[in-house]
Design a protein around this motif. Structure first.
Motif, PDB file in Angstrom:
ATOM      1  N   GLY A 228       0.757  -1.078  -0.071  1.00 50.02           N
ATOM      2  CA  GLY A 228       0.149  -0.018   0.130  1.00 50.02           C
ATOM      3  C   GLY A 228       0.758   1.100  -0.200  1.00 50.02           C
ATOM      4  O   GLY A 228       1.758   1.317   0.824  1.00 50.02           O
ATOM      5  N   SER A 229       0.530   2.213  -1.108  1.00 55.09           N
ATOM      6  CA  SER A 229       1.442   3.341  -1.258  1.00 55.09           C
ATOM      7  C   SER A 229       0.755   4.767  -0.711  1.00 55.09           C
ATOM      8  O   SER A 229       1.415   5.709  -1.033  1.00 55.09           O
ATOM      9  CB  SER A 229       2.143   3.414  -2.503  1.00 55.09           C
ATOM     10  N   GLU A 242       7.745  -5.192   8.156  1.00 56.48           N
ATOM     11  CA  GLU A 242       9.373  -5.572   7.890  1.00 56.48           C
ATOM     12  C   GLU A 242       9.490  -5.607   6.498  1.00 56.48           C
ATOM     13  O   GLU A 242      10.703  -5.435   6.234  1.00 56.48           O
ATOM     14  CB  GLU A 242       9.562  -6.881   8.558  1.00 56.48           C
ATOM     15  N   CYS A 243       8.497  -5.809   5.330  1.00 54.35           N
ATOM     16  CA  CYS A 243       8.682  -5.948   4.193  1.00 54.35           C
ATOM     17  C   CYS A 243       7.670  -5.049   3.489  1.00 54.35           C
ATOM     18  O   CYS A 243       6.340  -5.466   3.762  1.00 54.35           O
ATOM     19  CB  CYS A 243       9.025  -7.288   3.676  1.00 54.35           C
ATOM     20  N   VAL A 244       7.811  -4.035   2.570  1.00 58.35           N
ATOM     21  CA  VAL A 244       6.824  -3.534   2.107  1.00 58.35           C
ATOM     22  C   VAL A 244       6.722  -3.461   0.598  1.00 58.35           C
ATOM     23  O   VAL A 244       7.894  -3.467  -0.153  1.00 58.35           O
ATOM     24  CB  VAL A 244       6.961  -1.851   2.332  1.00 58.35           C
ATOM     25  N   PHE A 245       5.860  -3.564  -0.248  1.00 57.20           N
ATOM     26  CA  PHE A 245       5.641  -3.891  -1.383  1.00 57.20           C
ATOM     27  C   PHE A 245       4.875  -2.705  -1.771  1.00 57.20           C
ATOM     28  O   PHE A 245       3.801  -2.213  -1.715  1.00 57.20           O
ATOM     29  CB  PHE A 245       4.685  -4.785  -1.713  1.00 57.20           C
ATOM     30  N   VAL A 246       5.873  -1.869  -2.688  1.00 59.48           N
ATOM     31  CA  VAL A 246       5.449  -0.542  -3.158  1.00 59.48           C
ATOM     32  C   VAL A 246       5.796  -0.621  -4.640  1.00 59.48           C
ATOM     33  O   VAL A 246       6.350  -1.240  -5.257  1.00 59.48           O
ATOM     34  CB  VAL A 246       6.515   0.833  -2.859  1.00 59.48           C
ATOM     35  N   GLU A 252      12.176   7.843  -9.693  1.00 58.35           N
ATOM     36  CA  GLU A 252      11.844   8.908  -8.576  1.00 58.35           C
ATOM     37  C   GLU A 252      10.723   8.462  -7.927  1.00 58.35           C
ATOM     38  O   GLU A 252      10.819   8.776  -6.730  1.00 58.35           O
ATOM     39  CB  GLU A 252      11.694  10.057  -9.396  1.00 58.35           C
ATOM     40  N   THR A 253       9.646   8.246  -8.112  1.00 54.74           N
ATOM     41  CA  THR A 253       8.322   7.921  -7.409  1.00 54.74           C
ATOM     42  C   THR A 253       8.668   6.851  -6.595  1.00 54.74           C
ATOM     43  O   THR A 253       8.152   6.731  -5.370  1.00 54.74           O
ATOM     44  CB  THR A 253       7.278   7.755  -8.430  1.00 54.74           C
ATOM     45  N   LEU A 254       9.243   5.742  -7.219  1.00 53.07           N
ATOM     46  CA  LEU A 254       9.691   4.522  -6.108  1.00 53.07           C
ATOM     47  C   LEU A 254      10.713   5.066  -4.984  1.00 53.07           C
ATOM     48  O   LEU A 254      10.517   4.756  -3.824  1.00 53.07           O
ATOM     49  CB  LEU A 254      10.252   3.588  -7.008  1.00 53.07           C
ATOM     50  N   LYS A 255      11.740   5.769  -5.403  1.00 55.18           N
ATOM     51  CA  LYS A 255      12.659   5.989  -4.477  1.00 55.18           C
ATOM     52  C   LYS A 255      11.748   7.060  -3.209  1.00 55.18           C
ATOM     53  O   LYS A 255      12.251   6.994  -2.024  1.00 55.18           O
ATOM     54  CB  LYS A 255      13.680   7.017  -5.009  1.00 55.18           C
ATOM     55  N   PHE A 256      11.003   7.742  -3.686  1.00 58.35           N
ATOM     56  CA  PHE A 256      10.184   8.742  -2.744  1.00 58.35           C
ATOM     57  C   PHE A 256       9.603   7.936  -1.768  1.00 58.35           C
ATOM     58  O   PHE A 256       9.659   8.061  -0.574  1.00 58.35           O
ATOM     59  CB  PHE A 256       9.299   9.605  -3.684  1.00 58.35           C
ATOM     60  N   TYR A 257       8.703   6.892  -2.105  1.00 62.10           N
ATOM     61  CA  TYR A 257       7.998   5.780  -1.289  1.00 62.10           C
ATOM     62  C   TYR A 257       9.024   5.185  -0.354  1.00 62.10           C
ATOM     63  O   TYR A 257       8.888   4.944   0.932  1.00 62.10           O
ATOM     64  CB  TYR A 257       7.398   4.897  -2.023  1.00 62.10           C
ATOM     65  N   VAL A 258      10.188   4.694  -0.921  1.00 57.34           N
ATOM     66  CA  VAL A 258      11.191   4.070  -0.131  1.00 57.34           C
ATOM     67  C   VAL A 258      11.741   4.857   1.059  1.00 57.34           C
ATOM     68  O   VAL A 258      11.652   4.583   2.024  1.00 57.34           O
ATOM     69  CB  VAL A 258      12.221   3.631  -0.972  1.00 57.34           C
ATOM     70  N   ASP A 259      12.063   5.957   0.615  1.00 49.89           N
ATOM     71  CA  ASP A 259      12.661   7.121   1.574  1.00 49.89           C
ATOM     72  C   ASP A 259      11.620   7.500   2.534  1.00 49.89           C
ATOM     73  O   ASP A 259      12.001   7.508   3.758  1.00 49.89           O
ATOM     74  CB  ASP A 259      13.242   8.339   0.846  1.00 49.89           C
ATOM     75  N   ASP A 260      10.580   7.780   2.069  1.00 47.47           N
ATOM     76  CA  ASP A 260       9.331   8.351   2.824  1.00 47.47           C
ATOM     77  C   ASP A 260       9.094   7.183   4.060  1.00 47.47           C
ATOM     78  O   ASP A 260       8.905   7.623   5.269  1.00 47.47           O
ATOM     79  CB  ASP A 260       8.217   8.627   2.094  1.00 47.47           C
ATOM     80  N   ILE A 261       8.758   5.906   3.780  1.00 46.54           N
ATOM     81  CA  ILE A 261       8.460   4.797   4.619  1.00 46.54           C
ATOM     82  C   ILE A 261       9.826   4.702   5.546  1.00 46.54           C
ATOM     83  O   ILE A 261       9.590   4.710   7.020  1.00 46.54           O
ATOM     84  CB  ILE A 261       8.168   3.818   4.054  1.00 46.54           C
ATOM     85  N   ARG A 262      10.654   4.686   5.334  1.00 47.29           N
ATOM     86  CA  ARG A 262      11.925   4.470   5.899  1.00 47.29           C
ATOM     87  C   ARG A 262      12.113   5.723   7.041  1.00 47.29           C
ATOM     88  O   ARG A 262      12.396   5.310   8.028  1.00 47.29           O
ATOM     89  CB  ARG A 262      13.109   4.319   5.299  1.00 47.29           C
ATOM     90  N   GLN A 263      12.059   7.003   6.592  1.00 47.94           N
ATOM     91  CA  GLN A 263      12.054   8.134   7.354  1.00 47.94           C
ATOM     92  C   GLN A 263      10.816   7.849   8.254  1.00 47.94           C
ATOM     93  O   GLN A 263      11.228   8.367   9.588  1.00 47.94           O
ATOM     94  CB  GLN A 263      12.137   9.314   6.607  1.00 47.94           C
ATOM     95  N   LYS A 276      12.468  -3.960   4.888  1.00 48.07           N
ATOM     96  CA  LYS A 276      13.146  -4.233   3.429  1.00 48.07           C
ATOM     97  C   LYS A 276      11.805  -3.683   2.230  1.00 48.07           C
ATOM     98  O   LYS A 276      10.665  -3.804   2.443  1.00 48.07           O
ATOM     99  CB  LYS A 276      13.192  -5.931   3.237  1.00 48.07           C
ATOM    100  N   MET A 277      12.298  -3.091   1.250  1.00 48.50           N
ATOM    101  CA  MET A 277      11.353  -2.750   0.072  1.00 48.50           C
ATOM    102  C   MET A 277      11.557  -3.431  -1.163  1.00 48.50           C
ATOM    103  O   MET A 277      12.644  -3.785  -1.702  1.00 48.50           O
ATOM    104  CB  MET A 277      11.730  -1.358   0.184  1.00 48.50           C
TER     105      MET A 277
END
Length: 460
Positions: A228-229, A242-246, A252-263, A276-277
């Motif tokens: 869920g994004s 612990e693992c997220v399916f984005v 750029e969009t994918l990196k935004f989701y990865v960075d946002d969830i980890r932050q 883990k993404m």
């Protein structure tokens, strides 16, 4: 050499997943989904390819938004007919040693008490090779079949999911102490009653006194996946997953989701690297570019435009058949999948007409999620995606089953291994230990579930 790529196979226990229309291909064996031998063969193939897990998606109803009818989905096998994903896991686990299993269960219609026992059972039977993919369900047909007149609102579904997780954590982590089962024949005690505790949960959605029915399984809480994004979905993932399916149309969009969830996870006191993404991937691979292109053309000739649009309608809430095809598709907030609703609106690089959106959905590869080429080209694509976005791995879909999976195992995996970015053998231990290293059998102390753990108490 880059970081090791994790790999799941993305599938459903049904006649078709997202390979719309390709059930017609003569080499497709999807019709065998009702046969345990089929699933055992898939599991052994994936273990030969050193896949981390088989990720089993699921839905709770028929896709009936498109044309306000379930007929298009039923006619073309759009995730129906569909069987229970959990029931095939024990046979596959028995036939393998290392392959793990991520099973989708909705928090919208299931009950946490029964769910906790089912997943403790599966974690025992798989020796700790189990994950739970947490979803909130969106199909109107699902709501109706669970006795509701309309779908539960999007944000309310996440509120219910939060409490569902709280109940499950209390049952898995706090109800039974680790040494509760003693099997002491001399004292005539199988389990110490003082070490089994009620949870006394009384919340908005659930009232569960407990205790949990199952003794602690190898992981206690299965590895927690979440897909869920949306803004609410990312907050939920940051807290629990612990693992997220984005997904994302661009790096750029994918990196935004990865960075946002980890932050967000870090702000909640969690180690951001403990999340883990994963993103989706579909591959058409052959020894030469020309062979791969020929496969693409063949598969495209069988692709079902109607089926793909029906799946989009159910997941987004947009019945494109009801729109003027020459009008622009504008974002409209729905109680379906908000990320899917934004795919061709808020996330598009330019405004698209309804006709253009239907053309993209109705064309194999039109949504940009199919990688076509030689083993080297596929490996280049995967490596670049990991390096540019920060993801850790892929959920690999497949157009022809088991042919597409077999081609990936035989052609792409050796290329990834030569580059040093894919395992040559499995680590020992539970799924959580395989993902996060030796000694990580249980959820870490910084995870919110840890607050429900009990310290060992002396037996009376």
């Amino acid at each position: 050499m880059g970081k090791t790529i994790f790999m799941n196979a993305f599938d459903m226990n049904g006649a078709m997943h997202n390979s719309h229309g390709l059930w017609k291909h003569p080499d497709n064996e999807r019709h065998r989904y009702k046969d345990l031998d089929y699933w055992v063969e898939i599991a052994r193939l994936l273990e030969r390819g050193k896949f981390d897990a088989l990720f089993l998606a699921d839905v709770a109803g028929i896709y009936d938004v498109y044309r306000q009818s379930g007929a298009p989905a039923i006619r073309d096998g759009v995730q129906v007919p569909l069987n229970d994903p959990a029931l095939i896991v024990p046979a596959m686990a028995y036939a393998t040693k290392h392959l793990s299993f991520a099973v989708t269960v909705t928090t919208t219609y299931e009950h946490p008490y029964a769910h906790a026992r089912r997943f403790s059972t599966l974690d025992h039977l798989t020796k700790g090779r189990l994950a739970w993919n947490i979803v909130t369900s969106y199909l109107p047909n699902a709501a109706q079949n669970y006795g509701l007149s309309e779908m539960i609102r999007h944000d309310t579904r996440y509120e219910r999911a939060d409490e569902f997780l709280e109940v499950a954590y209390k049952l898995w982590e706090g109800s039974w102490e680790e040494d509760a089962v003693v099997r002491d024949a001399a004292r005539n005690v199988y389990t110490e009653p003082s070490k089994v505790h009620k949870i006394h949960h009384d919340g908005t959605f659930f009232k569960v006194p407990g205790p949990h029915l199952s003794e602690p399984s190898p992981q206690r809480t299965p590895v927690l996946y979440q897909a869920g994004s949306s803004e609410r979905g990312r907050a939920f993932a940051a807290k629990h997953a612990e693992c997220v399916f984005v997904g994302g149309q661009t790096n750029e969009t994918l990196k935004f989701y990865v960075d946002d969830i980890r932050q967000q996870a870090e702000k909640l006191g969690r180690d951001p690297q403990s999340v883990k993404m994963f993103t989706g991937l579909n591959v058409i691979v052959a020894e030469t570019k020309e062979e791969a292109q020929l496969k693409l053309e063949q598969y495209s000739s069988l692709w079902s435009r109607e089926a793909a649009i029906a799946q989009f309608a159910g997941s987004s809430g947009y019945d494109l058949a009801a729109y003027d095809p020459d009008s622009y598709l504008e974002y409209r907030n729905t109680d379906h999948g908000q990320t899917r609703a934004a795919q061709f609106t808020k996330f598009a690089s330019k405004k698209l007409t309804v006709r253009e959106v239907m053309d993209r959905i109705g064309t194999l590869g039109g949504q940009g999620w199919v990688c076509v080429g030689t083993p080297k080209e596929v490996a280049d694509y995967m490596q670049e995606k990991v390096e540019q976005t920060g993801i850790d791995g892929f959920n690999l879909a497949h157009l022809i089953t088991p042919g597409s999976l077999r081609e990936f195992v035989e052609l792409v995996v050796p290329e990834l291994q030569r580059r040093g970015i894919y395992k040559r053998d499995y680590e020992e231990g539970t799924l959580r230990e395989k993902l996060f290293g030796p000694g990580h059998r249980l959820l870490p102390d910084h995870h919110p579930a840890a607050r429900y753990r009990r310290r060992a108490t002396a037996s009376v």
